[in-house]
Design an enzyme around this catalytic site. Structure first.
Site: not given
Length: 132
Positions: A47-50, A95
């Site tokens: 994840g580690f993105h929007a 997230r």
């Protein structure tokens, strides 16, 4: 926080259980893309993105993982570990996915086709995007 749990109703009989998922009925958007994740090791995170406008419903078909959801003000955690539960994540939500169990399989239903410019890849850029 633009997320919520969706409880799907299984149809059960002596043969087992079945869940049917329908566009704009069980899922609050038109499904344009379906993908799945598997073989993620427990010590790995994803994840580690929007997403700017994309919405998702994520289902743990097997195993479990922990989500960290962040709207720029609040951070909350949700554990997915049942195939009859979906996690709806709305637009502009950071997230992260952690603590995958061995054999975890996630299915993702997405409101948009893949488009790289739709992603916000760094947390600082995410926070800046919320100020616009």
């Amino acid at each position: 926080m633009d997320y919520h749990i969706i409880n799907f109703t299984p149809h059960a009989d002596a043969r087992g259980k079945l869940i049917a998922i329908e566009n704009l009925k069980d899922i609050p958007f038109e499904i344009k893309r379906v993908y799945y994740m598997f073989d993620t090791l427990p010590n790995e995170s994803r994840g580690f993105h929007a997403h700017k406008t994309l919405q998702q419903v994520i289902i743990a078909m097997d195993g479990a993982c922990r989500f960290v959801l962040d709207d720029g003000t609040n951070r909350e955690e949700v554990v997915l570990n049942r195939p009859d539960v979906g996690l709806y994540i709305g637009q502009n939500m950071w997230r992260e996915m952690h603590d995958f169990s061995y054999g975890c399989k996630l299915v993702v239903l997405a409101s948009e086709y893949f488009e790289e410019k739709e992603y916000i890849r760094t947390y600082d850029e995410f926070l800046m995007s919320l100020k616009k």
